[in-house]
Design an enzyme around this catalytic site. Structure first.
Site, PDB file in Angstrom:
ATOM      1  CB  ALA A   9      -0.918   0.003   1.220  1.00  0.00           C
ATOM      2  NE  ARG A  15      -3.323   5.166 -13.480  1.00  0.00           N
ATOM      3  CZ  ARG A  15      -3.488   3.892 -13.814  1.00  0.00           C
ATOM      4  NH1 ARG A  15      -4.371   3.560 -14.742  1.00  0.00           N
ATOM      5  NH2 ARG A  15      -2.788   2.941 -13.214  1.00  0.00           N
ATOM      6  CB  THR A  79       5.362  -5.468  -6.608  1.00  0.00           C
ATOM      7  OG1 THR A  79       5.928  -6.019  -7.804  1.00  0.00           O
ATOM      8  CG2 THR A  79       4.212  -4.550  -7.006  1.00  0.00           C
ATOM      9  N   GLY A 101      -3.337  -3.235  -1.225  1.00  0.00           N
ATOM     10  CA  GLY A 101      -4.231  -2.307  -0.531  1.00  0.00           C
ATOM     11  C   GLY A 101      -5.294  -1.689  -1.414  1.00  0.00           C
ATOM     12  CG  ASP A 102      -4.397  -0.958  -5.478  1.00  0.00           C
ATOM     13  OD1 ASP A 102      -4.126  -2.155  -5.230  1.00  0.00           O
ATOM     14  OD2 ASP A 102      -3.834  -0.321  -6.387  1.00  0.00           O
ATOM     15  CD  GLU A 152       4.386  -6.881 -14.544  1.00  0.00           C
ATOM     16  OE1 GLU A 152       3.600  -5.928 -14.483  1.00  0.00           O
ATOM     17  OE2 GLU A 152       4.130  -8.002 -14.051  1.00  0.00           O
ATOM     18  CE  LYS A 349     -30.407  16.380  21.444  1.00  0.00           C
ATOM     19  NZ  LYS A 349     -29.567  17.310  22.216  1.00  0.00           N
TER      20      LYS A 349
HETATM   21  C1  UD1 Z   1       1.131  -5.381 -10.763  1.00  0.00           C
HETATM   22  C2  UD1 Z   1       1.808  -6.645 -11.279  1.00  0.00           C
HETATM   23  C3  UD1 Z   1       1.081  -7.137 -12.532  1.00  0.00           C
HETATM   24  C4  UD1 Z   1      -0.367  -7.380 -12.217  1.00  0.00           C
HETATM   25  C5  UD1 Z   1      -1.006  -6.115 -11.643  1.00  0.00           C
HETATM   26  C6  UD1 Z   1      -2.400  -6.392 -11.175  1.00  0.00           C
HETATM   27  C7  UD1 Z   1       4.174  -6.414 -10.695  1.00  0.00           C
HETATM   28  C8  UD1 Z   1       5.493  -6.049 -11.186  1.00  0.00           C
HETATM   29  N1  UD1 Z   1       3.191  -6.340 -11.581  1.00  0.00           N
HETATM   30  O1  UD1 Z   1       1.307  -4.410 -11.780  1.00  0.00           O
HETATM   31  O2  UD1 Z   1       1.672  -8.341 -12.981  1.00  0.00           O
HETATM   32  O3  UD1 Z   1      -1.057  -7.763 -13.392  1.00  0.00           O
HETATM   33  O4  UD1 Z   1      -0.246  -5.655 -10.489  1.00  0.00           O
HETATM   34  O5  UD1 Z   1      -3.030  -5.208 -10.786  1.00  0.00           O
HETATM   35  O6  UD1 Z   1       4.014  -6.771  -9.545  1.00  0.00           O
HETATM   36  N2  UD1 Z   1       3.458  -0.940  -4.585  1.00  0.00           N
HETATM   37  C9  UD1 Z   1       4.179  -0.666  -3.452  1.00  0.00           C
HETATM   38  N3  UD1 Z   1       5.499  -0.358  -3.550  1.00  0.00           N
HETATM   39  C10 UD1 Z   1       6.126  -0.288  -4.756  1.00  0.00           C
HETATM   40  C11 UD1 Z   1       5.396  -0.573  -5.911  1.00  0.00           C
HETATM   41  C12 UD1 Z   1       4.055  -0.904  -5.802  1.00  0.00           C
HETATM   42  O7  UD1 Z   1       3.637  -0.706  -2.338  1.00  0.00           O
HETATM   43  O8  UD1 Z   1       7.333  -0.006  -4.766  1.00  0.00           O
HETATM   44  C13 UD1 Z   1       2.044  -1.264  -4.468  1.00  0.00           C
HETATM   45  C14 UD1 Z   1       1.183  -0.214  -5.148  1.00  0.00           C
HETATM   46  O9  UD1 Z   1       0.771   0.759  -4.206  1.00  0.00           O
HETATM   47  C15 UD1 Z   1      -0.002  -1.036  -5.649  1.00  0.00           C
HETATM   48  C16 UD1 Z   1       0.567  -2.423  -5.863  1.00  0.00           C
HETATM   49  O10 UD1 Z   1       1.799  -2.467  -5.151  1.00  0.00           O
HETATM   50  O11 UD1 Z   1      -1.014  -1.129  -4.670  1.00  0.00           O
HETATM   51  C17 UD1 Z   1       0.797  -2.755  -7.334  1.00  0.00           C
HETATM   52  O12 UD1 Z   1       1.767  -1.879  -7.865  1.00  0.00           O
HETATM   53  P1  UD1 Z   1       1.655  -1.264  -9.314  1.00  0.00           P
HETATM   54  O13 UD1 Z   1       2.851  -0.479  -9.576  1.00  0.00           O
HETATM   55  O14 UD1 Z   1       0.344  -0.630  -9.480  1.00  0.00           O
HETATM   56  O15 UD1 Z   1       1.718  -2.596 -10.196  1.00  0.00           O
HETATM   57  P2  UD1 Z   1       1.035  -2.822 -11.565  1.00  0.00           P
HETATM   58  O16 UD1 Z   1       1.812  -2.097 -12.592  1.00  0.00           O
HETATM   59  O17 UD1 Z   1      -0.405  -2.596 -11.493  1.00  0.00           O
HETATM   60 CA    CA Z   2      -1.915  -1.411 -10.157  1.00  0.00          CA
END
Ligand code: UD1
Ligand code: CA
Length: 455
Positions: A9, A15, A79, A101-102, A152, A349
């Site tokens: 998270a 966005r 991640t 978290g999302d 990816e 109330k």
């Molecule tokens: C990630 C996956 C992708 C998957 C997708 C699903 C990776 C590399 N890719 O891509 O395969 O299809 O989710 O939605 O894992 N976050 C952190 N710290 C960081 C980076 C990210 O906490 O350094 C958290 C973000 O807040 C988010 C989540 O990890 O909640 C996913 O990160 P994001 O960068 O959105 O990955 P995607 O490009 O969506």
């Molecule tokens: Ca994402």
């Protein structure tokens, strides 16, 4: 094996274009992140590690009623890097479940199925079949169908982009394996990030089995990145909840126009008209009828109650067969005994209204106690506040208060008393008496009205 949940998270959620960290935005009134932490609790996780970065302090403050392990990721390097921040607190022989978290709506059943597939020699990966996989990492399988890697979108070939099986990001594997793999990740890829997804190829290379479990719906693994995705998931979720009400035996005038931000339970033959909003815990008894544009917050509504259009009810207890509204406002601490009637433009109330009592028009009744069969005339006000303290208005059984009366509290009007219209009372009224406290009318006969002077 102990279950350790790691929730990512730390991202900014650019966005959303918001001051508020993305994971604190609500779905059905509850922050995304709370759904995920609640899931971890429901799975009896030994510990829940929440990786925070952007807005870390705000996120921690909002969730300070949860006991979780907060892990700071000061720079968002990917991640894989995010999960690595939680590893020092995780034992080798534990199972690590990575959640986001999302991604609020993953069902407990799906996660249990996933956890059922992890062992010392297998990694469990939650995947999803997508009509449009744009944006997702793609699941690469060999000719026998075994998962080999995740690629990816930004690193994928045209051929790989045609794969419709997407990575949800959710996976489970032993702590020992993560400790072995994560330090070996490289950021040599299109986004310059340490991808958690690269561990899949490492697992395959180690001869581990990668078990793909399929999500039941796209929505349960839907991540929210924008206000549009938030709204779309909200509508989907609300429709699920509306369906559940109908399955339980309620009639909805339009299942697309009811919002539940909390939990609603219904008796038999409840009818809910359009644009009802329910918040917190709401209990609707048998045969309850709810008119259009009604908001009910943390309240229980007894059997046979009708709530007419545009009424707002909060922290109230309504007994059987009451009539409320239209345009009534029942504020916290309102308790209506059976058969009470609260009409239009009435505010109540912190008050107990006895059985069969009526406050039918344009009144304020606050900090009050009414016995049974009391009649409060139009425009009656309990003057409960002296500018410093609140005082009680105590009205006995069968009292009749004439229209436009002001009852200056503390005051007691005993059983059977009658108050003449337009009275302002600041002393107690004895039982069965009539009290009138208004200036006498003066009659001036042969009164000549002023006439306009000629110009
Ligand atoms: C990630 C996956 C992708 C998957 C997708 C699903 C990776 C590399 N890719 O891509 O395969 O299809 O989710 O939605 O894992 N976050 C952190 N710290 C960081 C980076 C990210 O906490 O350094 C958290 C973000 O807040 C988010 C989540 O990890 O909640 C996913 O990160 P994001 O960068 O959105 O990955 P995607 O490009 O969506
Ligand atoms: Ca994402």
């Amino acid at each position: 094996m102990k279950l350790q949940v790691v929730i990512l998270a730390a991202g900014q959620g650019t966005r959303m274009k918001s001051k508020l960290p993305k994971v604190l935005h609500p779905l059905a009134g509850k922050p995304f992140l709370e759904y995920v932490v609640d899931n971890a609790l429901a799975l009896n996780a030994h510990n829940t590690h929440v990786v925070v970065g952007h807005g870390a302090e705000v996120v921690k403050k909002h969730l300070d009623h949860y006991s979780v392990d907060w892990v700071e990721q000061t720079e968002q390097l990917g991640t894989g890097h995010a999960v690595a921040q939680a590893l020092p607190a995780i034992e080798d022989d534990s199972v690590v479940l990575v959640l986001y978290g999302d991604v609020p709506l993953t069902s407990k059943e799906t996660l249990e199925e996933l956890l059922g597939q992890v062992s010392a020699n297998s990694l469990a990966l939650l995947t999803v079949n997508l009509s449009n996989p744009t944006g997702y990492g793609r699941i690469v399988r060999d000719e026998r169908g075994c998962v080999q890697a995740i690629v990816e979108e930004k690193d994928a070939s045209d051929e790989q982009r045609k794969i419709s099986e997407g990575n949800t990001g959710i996976l489970a594997v032993s702590g020992a394996k993560l400790k072995e793999w994560l330090p070996k990740l490289s950021s040599d890829n299109a986004q310059g990030e340490y991808y958690l997804t690269d561990t899949i190829a490492m697992a395959a290379a180690d001869g581990m089995e990668v078990v793909a479990v399929s999500a039941k719906t796209e929505e349960e693994v839907q991540g929210i990145n924008s206000r549009q995705q938030q709204a779309a998931l909200e509508r989907w979720f609300q429709l699920q909840q509306a369906n559940a009400l109908m399955v339980a035996g309620a009639t909805l005038a339009d299942p697309a126009r009811v919002d539940i931000r909390g939990k609603v339970s219904t008796g038999q033959d409840v009818f809910i008209d359009v644009n009802a909003v329910f918040e917190g815990d709401v209990l609707l008894g048998n045969d309850v009828k709810i008119g259009p544009n009604v908001q009910i917050i943390n309240s229980s509504i007894g059997d046979g109650v009708t709530i007419h259009a545009n009424s707002v009810i909060e922290n109230a207890e309504i007994s059987a067969d009451c009539q409320i509204g239209p345009y009534a406002r029942l504020r916290p601490g309102t308790r209506l005994a059976e058969n009470a009637k609260i009409g239009n433009f009435v505010e109540i109330k912190q008050a107990d209204i006895g059985p069969g009592s009526k406050v039918n028009h344009l009144s304020y009744v606050g900090d009050a106690k009414l016995g049974r069969d009391v009649n409060i005339g139009a425009g009656t006000i309990t003057c409960n506040y002296d500018g410093a303290n609140k005082h009680l208005t105590d009205i006995g059984d069968g009292v009749f208060i004439g229209s436009n009366s002001a009852l200056v509290a503390p005051i007691k009007v005993e059983a059977g008393a009658t108050v003449g219209a337009g009275s302002t009372l600041s002393a107690d009224v004895e039982a069965e008496a009539l009290v009138v406290a208004r200036s006498k009318a003066r009659v001036i006969r042969d009164w000549k009205r002023p006439v306009k002077k000629p110009k």
